[in-house]
Structure formats: C-alpha cells, structure tokens
Write an enzyme that holds these catalytic residues in place. Structure first.
Site, mmCIF file in Angstrom:
data_model
loop_
_atom_site.group_PDB
_atom_site.id
_atom_site.type_symbol
_atom_site.label_atom_id
_atom_site.label_comp_id
_atom_site.label_asym_id
_atom_site.label_seq_id
_atom_site.Cartn_x
_atom_site.Cartn_y
_atom_site.Cartn_z
ATOM 1 N N GLU A 163 0.828 -1.214 0.000
ATOM 2 C CA GLU A 163 0.000 0.000 0.000
ATOM 3 C C GLU A 163 0.859 1.260 0.000
ATOM 4 O O GLU A 163 0.414 2.340 0.380
ATOM 5 C CB GLU A 163 -0.980 -0.035 1.181
ATOM 6 N N HIS A 231 -3.734 1.613 7.841
ATOM 7 C CA HIS A 231 -2.369 1.910 7.382
ATOM 8 C C HIS A 231 -1.586 2.441 8.572
ATOM 9 O O HIS A 231 -2.170 3.052 9.479
ATOM 10 C CB HIS A 231 -2.368 3.007 6.300
ATOM 11 N N CYS A 348 -2.750 11.261 3.942
ATOM 12 C CA CYS A 348 -3.148 10.294 2.901
ATOM 13 C C CYS A 348 -3.153 10.948 1.534
ATOM 14 O O CYS A 348 -2.930 10.294 0.523
ATOM 15 C CB CYS A 348 -4.557 9.775 3.141
#
Ligand code: SUG
Length: 419
Positions: A163, A231, A348
């Site tokens: 990711e 995350h 993000c």
C-alpha cells in the site's frame, strides 16, 4: 542541486463518492451511501496545497484517474451498464486521491545506484484500489522520466499486498542526508485485513538497493489495525529526525525504538500515551494522519485535520506538546472533511518525494497561480454532488469524463496520459 521534500497531492477526482468499499476503514463504512460533494472535496484539497505553498513548501500534483475504469471492467467481462453495483462502484472510485498509497519512495542518498527509486503500489487487498496502479505508473513514468535521477518500478507481484508510502517512514538528520527506512507491515488485524505484507516490503527494499543495515521491518500492532488503523500513517508519522507515534502503533515498540536509536542516534521519538489519547480517539481525530513538515526556518509543523480540534483529549494534548520544548512547534488545522469521510486525512492525500525539483517534469509542480487555474476548472466542471443511486448514470459519467479531459488538457498532459 537542491534536494528537498516535495509533496505530491492527488487532485480529488470528479467521481469522488461514498460507496463503503474499504473494509477495516471505519470512516468509509460509517459514510457508506452518503451523498458526496466532489467539487467541494477537490477545492478542499487545493486549499490544503495552497496553504502548504504559503508555508514555503514545494508542492506537486497527481492527476485523478480516468473513471469509470473501462479497461478493468472489460477484463472482468462487463461494462458500466451491466456490472453489479459493487463492481460498478469499484470501477468509479476516486480512491487514487490518496497519493500516500501510490508508491514507495527511496531517495537517492539511500540507494545503491544513487538514484531515487519509486515502486508503484499494487494495492491488491481492496478490489476498488487494485486497478489503480496502471494509471499511477503511467503518471510516475512521465513525472519522473529522467532516468539519470529516477528509477520507476513495476508493482510487487500479488499476493503480497503493498500500500505504498502509507506504510513507510524515513528518518534522517536532514532530508538530503542518508536515512533509515522503516517498513511497517501487518500480520493480523483481527476482524480486519492487514493490507501491507512483509514480503512486499522486503522486496521493495531489495529492488531499491537499500543498505540492509538501514532498513527496518516493523510489525504494526494487531490492536491498532483492529481499532481501524488500516495503514501505519493513521497511527504514526515521521519527518527528518522526528518520529511522532501513538504508544500502541507497533507490536514490539521497545525493539523498534532500540533499533531506530542504534541506526540513527539523533532520532527524537514523540510518543502519545494511550492514557492521554486512546487508539479510538487517535483514529477518530486522525491526529497522526498529519503532514509533519520542516518549515523554511528549520522548525517543524503538523498539518492536521480540523477533526483533531473536535476531540478535547486530542487537542489538549497537542496544545501542550507545542507549548513545550519538543521539536514540533506549530499546529496547522486544515479542512479536508470530504476526504476524511472516506478515511483519508491530510497525509493520505500526499506522496512525499525527496528529490531535486529541477529533475521533475514541471507539469507536475504547482504554485499558487497554477492552483488558481485548477480550482477554476474544478469549480466549473466537477459535479456538485453525487447521490449513491446516480453512480454509473450516463449523464454523470459524461460529466466526469469531460472534467478529466479538460484538466488533463489544461495541464498539457493529454499527449502523455491518453486513455
Ligand atoms: O484505502 N478509502 C481509502 C483511504 C486511504 C487513506 N490513505 C492512507 N491512510 N494513507 C482506503 O481505505 C474509501 C472508498 C469508499 O469507501 O468509497 C477508501 O478507499
């Protein structure tokens, strides 16, 4: 040569919607089926970039992706009209806005060949994100096309989920000096998926040519994933010599901190204790999903979501921190509520690249004037709102496609990013 941190923000695409696609991301689940506001969302993102430019930071952009992803639907033997709703929603997702998941970056001073290495993330765990990488890779190959300075790599193969930078931290005395790269992986998240696989992280460290003595592989705590930290960047962030982290972010924090201190003696660890801010409040407020940046005067600021102000325990702790003698001296709340409602905070929305801006394709760098131009296009073309039942409608799709074409044309990227 002027090596600096450049933040590339994903411009929030015209198909931004709330389809509840990310299992384990509590905000995405909570807002499933809500009406989205793509225009307001994109303008919020642009204002965040403008604020950072005004702070004296170097700013880049990534473009939204072509939606719906017809190539992906074709590979699945369907099209927008016939796809089942969950597949249609996945093909319409604007999730590439969260550029922290685009790739993992190792700056030139960390790599064996002295080039900056970028590996596009495969994002295989979530179907709606698994088809992002081909268009992301196409942009990376244009933005970082100078092969004397950059090496852009294909994704790590499935099934090893990757990711990108959201699970990667780099600590160093100064951006332009060699760093310690920390790869955070998940083993188990209880009821939720662990999205970063250790084999993907190890592969990236090898492909980037990192010195094994300066690459750490650290397990994210199961309790953090189970609490909604899908995350690492939801519970920890690093900048230069500072690690800002929640006490419960890692499975074995003592071993991690010891390894980090051994590899980088100047490291400063700013730990938020669970007794002051619970994991649950950390995830609701997204205080760690902040951009921790070094300002031109050498001090550090935390660019964090306004939601952090809404939770007294969080804001009190932060105010005490900046009033003290620590390395983080300034709090800059930004309104990115449209993105936050899908679990994407200020951090993000950006991919950090430490490099010389002169080596980067200038079409991917912005100043206030270019941001004004992009904002004007967004205001004119982006849908004002999207109702869940309209997703996939012909008129909406025509509008989304027109928005994309206009932006790409304006940025003079049509020839490079053809669909
Ligand atoms: O992958 N949300 C994204 C949020 C990504 C945040 N990125 C970082 N933490 N770096 C995700 O879960 C929601 C889409 C939806 O439900 O429609 C979504 O994909």
């Amino acid at each position: 040569m002027s090596i600096k941190e450049i933040n590339f923000d994903g411009i929030i695409g015209p198909s931004h919607n709330y389809a509840g696609l990310s299992h384990g991301n509590l905000a995405s689940a909570r807002n499933a089926g809500a009406v989205s506001h793509p225009r307001a969302a994109a303008l919020q993102g642009i204002e965040k970039m403008r604020g950072n430019v005004r702070l004296g930071l170097t700013q880049g952009i990534f473009l939204p992706q072509w939606r719906p992803d017809v190539d992906w639907l074709t590979k699945l033997g369907t099209d927008v009209g016939n796809a089942e709703p969950h597949i249609r929603a996945a093909a319409m997702s604007a999730s590439s806005m969260w550029a922290a998941n685009a790739a993992t970056i190792s700056p030139a001073s960390d790599t064996a060949d002295g080039r900056t290495h970028l590996t596009v993330a495969n994002l295989v765990t979530m179907p709606h994100r698994s088809h992002e990488w081909p268009q992301t890779l196409a942009q990376l190959r244009v933005a970082f096309s100078d092969q004397r300075a950059f090496a852009v790599h294909d994704p790590v193969p499935a099934p090893f989920g990757d990711e990108g930078a959201a699970n990667h931290m780099r600590l160093t005395q100064r951006h332009d000096m060699p760093g310690v790269e920390v790869f955070v992986y998940g083993r188990s998240g209880g009821a939720f998926p662990a999205r970063q696989h250790v084999e993907a992280s190890k592969a990236i460290a090898r492909i980037h040519g990192l010195d094994p003595a300066r690459a750490l592989f650290v397990e994210q705590s199961e309790e953090a994933i189970a609490a909604g930290a899908f995350h690492n960047d939801v519970v920890a962030v690093a900048n230069e010599r500072v690690l800002f982290t929640h006490e419960q972010a890692f499975t074995d924090k003592a071993a991690f901190y010891a390894d980090l201190r051994a590899a980088l003696p100047c490291v400063e660890i700013v730990e938020v204790p669970a007794s002051a801010v619970s994991l649950s409040d950390a995830i609701r407020s997204y205080l760690f999903n902040a951009q921790l940046v070094t300002l031109p005067d050498g001090t550090m600021a935390l660019i964090l979501p306004t939601e952090a102000q809404d939770i007294p325990a969080v804001w009190t702790w932060l105010e005490q921190m900046v009033a003290g003698n620590g390395p983080i001296r300034k709090l800059v709340p930004v309104d990115v509520r449209q993105s936050m409602a899908n679990g994407g905070g200020p951090a993000c929305l950006r991919l950090r690249v430490v490099a010389d801006p002169a080596d980067i394709d200038p079409r991917f760098l912005v100043d206030e004037k270019r941001l004004d131009e992009i904002a004007a296009l967004v205001s004119q073309y982006w849908p004002e709102s999207i109702e869940p039942q309209d997703l996939g409608g012909t008129r909406l799709i025509a509008r989304i496609e027109q928005s994309w074409l206009t932006l790409v044309d304006h940025l003079q990227l049509s020839g490079d990013l053809s669909i």
